[in-house]
Design an enzyme around this catalytic site. Structure first.
Site, PDB file in Angstrom:
ATOM      1  N   ARG A 521     -15.110  -2.732 -13.314  1.00  0.00           N
ATOM      2  CA  ARG A 521     -16.001  -3.797 -12.884  1.00  0.00           C
ATOM      3  C   ARG A 521     -15.734  -4.123 -11.408  1.00  0.00           C
ATOM      4  O   ARG A 521     -14.608  -4.445 -11.026  1.00  0.00           O
ATOM      5  CB  ARG A 521     -15.817  -5.045 -13.736  1.00  0.00           C
ATOM      6  CG  ARG A 521     -16.654  -6.185 -13.208  1.00  0.00           C
ATOM      7  CD  ARG A 521     -17.055  -7.174 -14.272  1.00  0.00           C
ATOM      8  NE  ARG A 521     -17.500  -8.388 -13.611  1.00  0.00           N
ATOM      9  CZ  ARG A 521     -18.726  -8.573 -13.126  1.00  0.00           C
ATOM     10  NH1 ARG A 521     -19.632  -7.626 -13.246  1.00  0.00           N
ATOM     11  NH2 ARG A 521     -19.036  -9.692 -12.520  1.00  0.00           N
ATOM     12  N   HIS A 700     -17.068 -13.665 -26.141  1.00  0.00           N
ATOM     13  CA  HIS A 700     -16.594 -12.395 -25.581  1.00  0.00           C
ATOM     14  C   HIS A 700     -16.525 -11.293 -26.626  1.00  0.00           C
ATOM     15  O   HIS A 700     -16.194 -10.159 -26.324  1.00  0.00           O
ATOM     16  CB  HIS A 700     -15.235 -12.589 -24.901  1.00  0.00           C
ATOM     17  CG  HIS A 700     -15.326 -13.613 -23.803  1.00  0.00           C
ATOM     18  ND1 HIS A 700     -15.070 -14.952 -24.017  1.00  0.00           N
ATOM     19  CD2 HIS A 700     -15.708 -13.511 -22.510  1.00  0.00           C
ATOM     20  CE1 HIS A 700     -15.283 -15.613 -22.883  1.00  0.00           C
ATOM     21  NE2 HIS A 700     -15.669 -14.769 -21.967  1.00  0.00           N
TER      22      HIS A 700
END
Ligand code: GLN
Ligand code: ZN
Length: 760
Positions: A521, A700
């Site tokens: 990321r 999540h």
């Protein structure tokens, strides 16, 4: 200038503490993701990685560094690499036979195994994987990765300096599990592995080794300080080893400086951007060491004031054995090169230095120390810096004048109780109101539309039409589910910070300024260079459109000043607190406009409140004071009947719990699903008596929580919080989730709220 008598043999003069690794065009990110998706095999991934390293070694050498860090390359994270080096992966990953897949399982989990936790690397935006150490953990040395990279570099003729994370930092960053005692007690198990590693590195041809101990810039216990002496006495006492450079960064070493200096290590690095050079003169033992001076900021993007850096270096010359120039920390935290920014206005570009340009700055400074001719480079830097200082865009007289008239009193709202009464009249909500945090799933259509707009395939009007249709869908879904306070879903936002930064004067965006946030990321932080001015309302059209579709209240969604700064590269020519007040003013203007447009609830998100907390206790109160003040400034322009919400997540709240209460938001939604509502007790302990929505399920994970599970959470929350104050919401925004999961989860959330309401 001259470096004087060099008492350290094999010394070097110019280096950096580490380098970016995702690839100048994010090649490594793409290759790793291709491997995960099964599109390429390990051999192909390895060859992409090797090609990137080879190119980077060549670039570093061409630039003129005479010692080059190796082993800072990583497929995911350097702390995970260290856990592998020390044989400390938890046994739940043992079943994954292939080493690389085991490594990725530890990083990301798989269907059956939970990954390691992730948390922030000191006060940066980089996230590392937290090693778990149990009583049963047995350490063992697995040096293959660093040895292979060393061998690869030496074969290319690179003056390679292997880099590893040191044992003290490793243990201080790890988490004790299964009832393990204090982790520093495990040092004696680790030191022999480092001993073995040093021997292997030496035999493989390393002249220097860099042992990173950034944890030494935090407040250390006596025990930890003692460990510094013990460990580095022992390691430096070995005969068969490279010269040892202990690297510290992100702050001052404090008492760890004399402790390290009195061991037999050959060198240490000090961060002269975050700290000062005065302490060095007070430590006589440094006269026999190589001091690697971090004078080039490794974690911000500004061009270095080379004259100032030379002055700093000059103050060190008489006190150290040898002096080398370096970055203040690894360049992991900045983009690769300004060469990737062809469209940036040349004047702005001249103020900046990304990794490649910083490496050049290091070599220029090292040449200046050797009395080589660098006048041209010094002059160029001087001209660029003078141009930056004189640029009229840095200062907005209007913003400064307004802020000067806004004293602390203008940041305070009426007493919470009277606000509550006025808001209750206006909003007419049921007990246990249900809501969400802001974003809804970023659907494929949203991404397609954004890409098409960027490529010029559709125009603004068409893009806006598509976003409105997303908003209409999200409002319809929430109506159908029966939520009480609705949101527009944030489809138009690429990112919660960049979206606002793009609409402020004083900010610019890079085209390719990617930095690793974690694993594959990457983020592209916007660059704040001048006074912040809101050009026009930023969110009002979207929110009022959403509100026009329903009679239920729709929340206006804004990002708070601390979070905007935390996720940007910030200006270095004024205190962060001043920048925060400017951003706060812009957000305040937006809240006033939203209110004027009929919006009754406004949420100002501050998920990064905890992130900017300074590393040393002594610095924390001042930070928290300005952070809270900036939030208050941004939310106190509205009338008492407008309800202010905030949202916090991504962290342990312990140290900032008082500040959360200080925000004085009418309603705070807070991540709590994983910490089992303990946060409510913590809030009670500081006298918090405002609305609170502890997240009742973990967004999540793709798992859909059952009604019963949420009912149980709500009943537990009601033990801690009276019903008038409790809100019902997930623990974070929903943008990374799938539509089907979200719908199922929220249906259960609404049903659970109804069930508990009926019991009241
Ligand atoms: N409102 C934002 C969202 O829902 C908050 C994001 C966050 O908490 N980081 O996405
Ligand atoms: Zn969140």
């Amino acid at each position: 200038m001259s470096t004087g008598v060099t008492t350290v043999s094999n010394s070097f003069t110019a280096s950096v503490l580490g380098v970016p690794r995702i690839g100048p065009r994010r090649e490594l990110k793409r290759a790793i993701e291709a491997y995960w998706a099964g599109r390429i095999d390990q051999a192909e991934l390895a060859s992409v990685a090797a090609a990137l390293r080879t190119q980077q070694f060549a670039d570093l050498r061409t630039a003129g560094l005479d010692s080059i860090p190796v082993g800072t390359f990583s497929y995911y994270d350097q702390v995970l690499d260290t856990a592998v080096l020390l044989g400390a992966l938890p046994p739940r990953f043992d079943d994954v036979a292939d080493p690389l897949d085991r490594y990725f399982a530890a990083a990301r989990g798989n269907d059956a195994i939970a990954p390691l936790e992730m948390t922030k690397w000191f006060d940066t935006n980089y996230h590392y994987l937290v090693p778990e150490i149990a009583p049963s953990t047995t350490f063992s040395l697995h040096p293959e990765k660093v040895l292979a990279e060393l061998k690869e570099a030496l074969a290319l003729g690179i003056p390679a300096r292997p880099v590893v994370i040191g044992p003290i930092t490793f243990l201080l960053l790890a988490k004790a599990v299964d009832g393990a005692g204090p982790l520093l007690d495990r040092l004696d198990e680790l030191v022999p592995l480092y001993t073995g590693l040093l021997r292997l590195l030496h035999r493989a041809g390393a002249e220097w080794v860099q042992i990173d101990e950034p944890a030494l810039v935090t407040d250390l216990s006596d025990e930890a300080l003692h460990a510094v002496s013990r460990v580095y006495d022992e390691l430096s006492g070995l005969t068969d080893r490279p010269a040892i450079l202990v690297a510290s960064y992100f702050g001052e070493l404090g008492q760890a400086l004399p402790a390290l200096a009195s061991t037999g290590i050959e060198g240490l690095t000090i961060d002269l951007v975050a700290g000062s050079s005065i302490n060095v003169a007070t430590v006589p033992a440094l006269a026999g060491k190589l001091v690697v001076a971090g004078v080039v900021d490794g974690r911000n993007v500004w061009r270095t004031d080379l004259d100032a850096a030379l002055t700093t270096l000059g103050t060190l010359l008489g006190s150290v054995g040898a002096l080398a120039v370096s970055t203040s920390c690894s360049l992991l935290h900045v983009p690769y090169s300004l060469d990737n920014e062809p469209d940036l206005e040349p004047r702005l570009a001249s103020w900046l230095a990304f990794a490649a340009e910083k490496i050049n700055e290091v070599t220029v400074l090292a040449r200046a120390l050797r009395s080589e001719p660098v006048a041209g480079a010094l002059l160029e830097a001087r001209v660029a810096l003078a141009g930056r200082r004189a640029d009229p865009r840095l200062h907005s007289a209007a913003v400064r004048a307004r802020l000067a008239t806004l004293g602390p009193d203008s940041s305070r709202r009426a007493a919470a109780g009277s606000r509550r009464a006025r808001q209750a009249d206006r909003l007419d909500l049921p007990a246990l109101p249900t809501t969400t945090i802001g974003s809804y799933p970023q659907t494929a259509q949203i991404r397609v539309a954004r890409a098409a707009l960027r490529k010029g395939e559709i125009d603004e009007a068409e893009y806006e039409r598509r976003m409105r249709s997303e908003i209409a869908d999200v409002i319809a879904l929430q109506e159908k589910l029966g939520l009480d306070v609705l949101v527009h879903g944030e489809p138009e936002r690429n990112d919660m910070v960049q979206y606002f930064a793009e609409q402020f004067d004083g900010y610019f965006a890079s085209a390719n300024g990617w930095v690793q946030s974690y694993g594959t990321r990457c983020v592209r932080p916007p660059i704040l260079y001048g006074d912040v001015v809101r050009r026009a309302p930023m969110t009002v059209d979207w929110i009022t459109y959403a509100q026009s579709l329903t009679t239920k209240p729709v929340k206006g969604m804004l990002t708070g000043p601390v979070t905007i700064l935390a996720w940007s590269f910030v200006r270095d020519d004024q205190p962060l607190a001043d920048s925060a007040r400017q951003v706060a003013l812009a957000i305040r203007d937006e809240t006033v406009d939203l209110q004027a447009a009929g919006i009754r609830i406004i949420q100002v998100d501050e998920p990064a409140l905890r992130e900017l907390l300074p590393l040393r206790d002594a610095d924390k109160p001042a930070y928290l004071a300005w952070a809270v003040e900036a939030f208050q400034l941004s939310t106190s322009g509205v009338s008492d009947s407008t309800q202010i919400h905030t949202h916090l997540c991504y962290s342990e709240f312990g140290e900032v719990i008082g500040a959360i209460a200080g925000l004085d938001a009418d309603v705070t939604s807070i991540e709590a699903a994983r910490s089992h509502m303990e946060v409510l007790d913590d809030l009670n302990a500081v006298g918090f008596d405002l609305g609170v929505g502890p997240g009742v399920y973990d967004i999540h994970s793709p798992r859909v929580p059952s009604v019963d599970e949420i009912v149980t959470s709500l009943r537990a929350a009601l033990q801690a919080v009276p019903v008038e104050r409790l809100w019902v919401n997930p623990d974070c925004g929903l943008k990374t989730r799938g539509t089907a999961e979200v719908e199922a989860s929220l249906r259960n959330l609404v049903a659970a709220a109804a069930k508990v309401r009926a019991e009241l």
